[in-house]
Design an enzyme around this catalytic site. Structure first.
Site, PDB file in Angstrom:
ATOM      1  N   LYS A  28      46.503  86.219  -3.616  1.00 40.50           N
ATOM      2  CA  LYS A  28      47.713  87.029  -3.773  1.00 40.50           C
ATOM      3  C   LYS A  28      47.407  88.352  -4.473  1.00 40.50           C
ATOM      4  CE  LYS A  28      50.571  84.262  -1.701  1.00 40.50           C
ATOM      5  NZ  LYS A  28      51.230  84.654  -0.443  1.00 40.50           N
ATOM      6  N   SER A  48      52.850  87.024  -5.009  1.00 38.85           N
ATOM      7  CA  SER A  48      53.218  86.046  -6.035  1.00 38.85           C
ATOM      8  C   SER A  48      52.935  86.643  -7.401  1.00 38.85           C
ATOM      9  CB  SER A  48      52.419  84.758  -5.865  1.00 38.85           C
ATOM     10  OG  SER A  48      52.563  83.907  -6.989  1.00 38.85           O
ATOM     11  N   TYR A  62      44.317  80.514  -5.097  1.00 39.01           N
ATOM     12  CA  TYR A  62      45.570  81.002  -4.518  1.00 39.01           C
ATOM     13  C   TYR A  62      45.954  82.329  -5.162  1.00 39.01           C
ATOM     14  CZ  TYR A  62      50.629  81.236  -3.667  1.00 39.01           C
ATOM     15  OH  TYR A  62      51.906  81.637  -3.334  1.00 39.01           O
TER      16      TYR A  62
END
Length: 260
Positions: free
Chosen positions: A159, A142, A155
């Protein structure tokens, strides 16, 4: 230029029941590849495989279930005779808010699915086929792994770890296995819904290419990366974000409109 023909090759795509994963499976099948789509439920996996059509099959398996993952790899080899492509697409984001406010359960789930699962599946694929015969792995990272944002820091950290692991694995598995990643920006998926649903128009206006992403935008890049057209690319993370990481495009457009 070498084409994107994947005839005779077989891909496993994790987290492929919808969104980017499903689009990746469709893109690989469209250029001749066999595809195994995984999802947590067999019903969802079967429904996704039906959308892909052709030789595609669905397998119900949670991405972090080691025994189920091994059975999926074995089934792939039994059905198609090879496992040439692995797309580690399964991802989750149960943690919202400042990093220091997260509990261990949310932390563990985020890193288990987003970091451990790609390591697990890559290891299984390498030991079962790719280590001897070669192959290509693509991890779905991401743009969040390259920047900082409020409320989704955990999160994004997972990533960022996946981007680092992509480079590590590219070296460890060279020269037979190529390992790359894609880093999508805001894409029209259920997982990213909170990032675009209520303000798509404003987000699109501020993006250099004037829109949010579609799953097919990411899928096309993955199909390229696993093909022979990308045979001298490994350890890279391809940003596919319509220019979102560049920053707010509106001031530049306004300047152009006024002749400034």
């Amino acid at each position: 230029m070498t084409g994107l023909d994947l005839s005779g090759r077989t891909a496993v795509v994790t987290g492929a029941s919808r969104g980017i994963g499903l689009a990746i499976a469709q893109a690989i099948a469209a250029v001749g590849g066999n595809v195994v789509l995984t999802s947590r439920s067999q019903e969802a996996a079967d429904a996704a495989a039906a959308q892909v059509g052709g030789t595609a099959i669905g397998v119900g398996v949670h991405a972090v279930d080691e025994e189920a993952a091994r059975r999926c790899v074995d089934l792939t080899l039994e059905r198609f005779g090879s496992l040439d492509i692995l797309v580690n697409n399964a991802g989750t984001n149960p943690a919202f808010g400042p990093v220091v406010d997260q509990d261990h359960v949310r932390f563990a789930k985020t890193f288990d699915v987003n970091v451990w699962a790609p390591v697990l599946w890559t290891g299984l694929a390498v030991r079962a086929w790719m280590g001897e015969h070669g192959g290509a792995v693509v991890n779905t990272a991401s743009v969040g792994g390259l920047t900082f944002e409020a409320n989704i820091g955990l999160y994004n950290a997972s990533k960022a770890a996946l981007i680092h692991l992509t480079k590590q694995l590219a070296l460890e598995l060279s020269p037979k296995v190529r390992v790359n990643a894609v880093a999508p920006g805001v894409v029209r998926t259920k997982l990213a819904e909170a990032l675009w649903k209520d303000h798509e128009q404003a987000l699109s206006a501020a993006t250099a290419l004037g829109r949010i992403g579609e799953p097919a935008d990411i899928a096309s890049a993955v199909a390229f990366l696993v093909s022979d057209a990308a045979s001298w690319i490994t350890g890279e993370t391809m940003v596919i974000d319509g220019g979102q990481l560049l920053g707010d495009a509106l001031p530049f457009r306004q300047g152009a409109d006024t002749g400034v």
